[in-house]
Enzyme design. Structure first.
Site, PDB file in Angstrom:
ATOM      1  N   HIS A 184       0.850  -1.196   0.000  1.00 40.14           N
ATOM      2  CA  HIS A 184       0.000   0.000   0.000  1.00 40.14           C
ATOM      3  C   HIS A 184       0.879   1.237   0.000  1.00 40.14           C
ATOM      4  O   HIS A 184       2.030   1.199   0.419  1.00 40.14           O
ATOM      5  CB  HIS A 184      -0.934   0.016   1.216  1.00 40.14           C
ATOM      6  CG  HIS A 184      -0.220  -0.121   2.520  1.00 40.14           C
ATOM      7  ND1 HIS A 184       0.223  -1.332   2.999  1.00 40.14           N
ATOM      8  CD2 HIS A 184       0.173   0.800   3.428  1.00 40.14           C
ATOM      9  CE1 HIS A 184       0.837  -1.155   4.151  1.00 40.14           C
ATOM     10  NE2 HIS A 184       0.829   0.131   4.438  1.00 40.14           N
ATOM     11  N   HIS A 194       0.995   5.258   1.328  1.00 40.54           N
ATOM     12  CA  HIS A 194       0.411   6.297   2.177  1.00 40.54           C
ATOM     13  C   HIS A 194       0.419   7.610   1.397  1.00 40.54           C
ATOM     14  O   HIS A 194       1.444   7.988   0.824  1.00 40.54           O
ATOM     15  CB  HIS A 194       1.249   6.500   3.440  1.00 40.54           C
ATOM     16  CG  HIS A 194       1.284   5.320   4.353  1.00 40.54           C
ATOM     17  ND1 HIS A 194       0.547   5.249   5.518  1.00 40.54           N
ATOM     18  CD2 HIS A 194       1.978   4.152   4.293  1.00 40.54           C
ATOM     19  CE1 HIS A 194       0.791   4.100   6.132  1.00 40.54           C
ATOM     20  NE2 HIS A 194       1.653   3.414   5.409  1.00 40.54           N
TER      21      HIS A 194
HETATM   22  P1  AMP Z   1       2.258   0.261   7.277  1.00 40.79           P
HETATM   23  O1  AMP Z   1       3.007   0.501   8.541  1.00 40.79           O
HETATM   24  O2  AMP Z   1       2.850   0.956   6.090  1.00 40.79           O
HETATM   25  O3  AMP Z   1       1.991  -1.207   7.044  1.00 40.79           O
HETATM   26  O4  AMP Z   1       0.861   1.000   7.474  1.00 40.79           O
HETATM   27  C1  AMP Z   1      -0.316   0.347   7.813  1.00 40.79           C
HETATM   28  C2  AMP Z   1      -1.342   1.430   8.044  1.00 40.79           C
HETATM   29  O5  AMP Z   1      -2.600   0.823   8.107  1.00 40.79           O
HETATM   30  C3  AMP Z   1      -1.150   2.186   9.370  1.00 40.79           C
HETATM   31  O6  AMP Z   1      -0.943   3.582   9.105  1.00 40.79           O
HETATM   32  C4  AMP Z   1      -2.444   1.944  10.115  1.00 40.79           C
HETATM   33  O7  AMP Z   1      -2.899   3.081  10.806  1.00 40.79           O
HETATM   34  C5  AMP Z   1      -3.387   1.569   8.994  1.00 40.79           C
HETATM   35  N1  AMP Z   1      -4.493   0.734   9.414  1.00 40.79           N
HETATM   36  C6  AMP Z   1      -4.451  -0.354  10.217  1.00 40.79           C
HETATM   37  N2  AMP Z   1      -5.680  -0.884  10.357  1.00 40.79           N
HETATM   38  C7  AMP Z   1      -6.516  -0.106   9.615  1.00 40.79           C
HETATM   39  C8  AMP Z   1      -7.925  -0.126   9.349  1.00 40.79           C
HETATM   40  N3  AMP Z   1      -8.727  -1.074   9.884  1.00 40.79           N
HETATM   41  N4  AMP Z   1      -8.443   0.834   8.555  1.00 40.79           N
HETATM   42  C9  AMP Z   1      -7.647   1.788   8.033  1.00 40.79           C
HETATM   43  N5  AMP Z   1      -6.329   1.857   8.224  1.00 40.79           N
HETATM   44  C10 AMP Z   1      -5.761   0.933   9.012  1.00 40.79           C
END
Ligand code: AMP
Length: 139
Positions: free
Chosen positions: A98, A100
């Protein structure tokens, strides 16, 4: 077991969708770094960007441009960070690739970036350049 993001895409877990395409979706991050912080997520499930199907990768540019334009319009931010944590050592917590998209404002107090590098030696740049060109030449 499906990833967290696949379960959100399939509607098993709630998500605040801002974009839904065949190949890419965008949701609001549940722990936003700034209001409007979105996650651009491929429908195909793979941990790393380079493991995604070619069609998904081909769709990334248009989806990202559409999303960054919308985030700018919706939040009024004059700038954005687009960040990929591509693997756990880079801070990836959800093992489904993903991007950001984080709105930025002048003097918003966030760190400017992750790139606090020092000036490299010319020889080190040349050596790494050669290694990368060789890696790119591999099939
Ligand atoms: P990463 O550290 O790049 O894997 O980022 C994962 C992101 O997913 C984090 O910024 C979390 O806040 C976000 N996240 C985790 N669970 C959810 C959810 N249920 N809905 C939306 N975002 C989420």
């Amino acid at each position: 077991m499906s990833s967290l993001f696949t379960r959100i895409i399939q509607g098993q877990i709630p998500g605040e969708f801002v974009l839904r395409g065949e190949l890419w979706v965008a949701i609001l991050d549940i722990n936003p770094s700034a209001p409007g912080h979105c996650l651009l997520i491929p429908v195909a499930e793979a941990q790393h960007l380079h493991e995604l199907p070619a069609a998904t990768l081909a769709g990334l540019g248009p989806a990202l441009a559409r999303l960054t334009a919308a985030v700018r319009r919706a939040t009024g931010c004059p700038a954005l960070n687009v960040v990929v944590n591509d693997g756990p050592a880079a801070g990836q917590e959800v093992p489904h690739a993903h991007l950001h998209v984080i709105p930025r404002f002048p003097d918003d107090g966030r760190r400017a970036g992750l790139f606090g590098g020092k000036r490299a030696e010319a020889a080190a740049l040349a050596e790494m350049g050669a290694r990368l060109r060789a890696a790119l030449a591999e099939p």
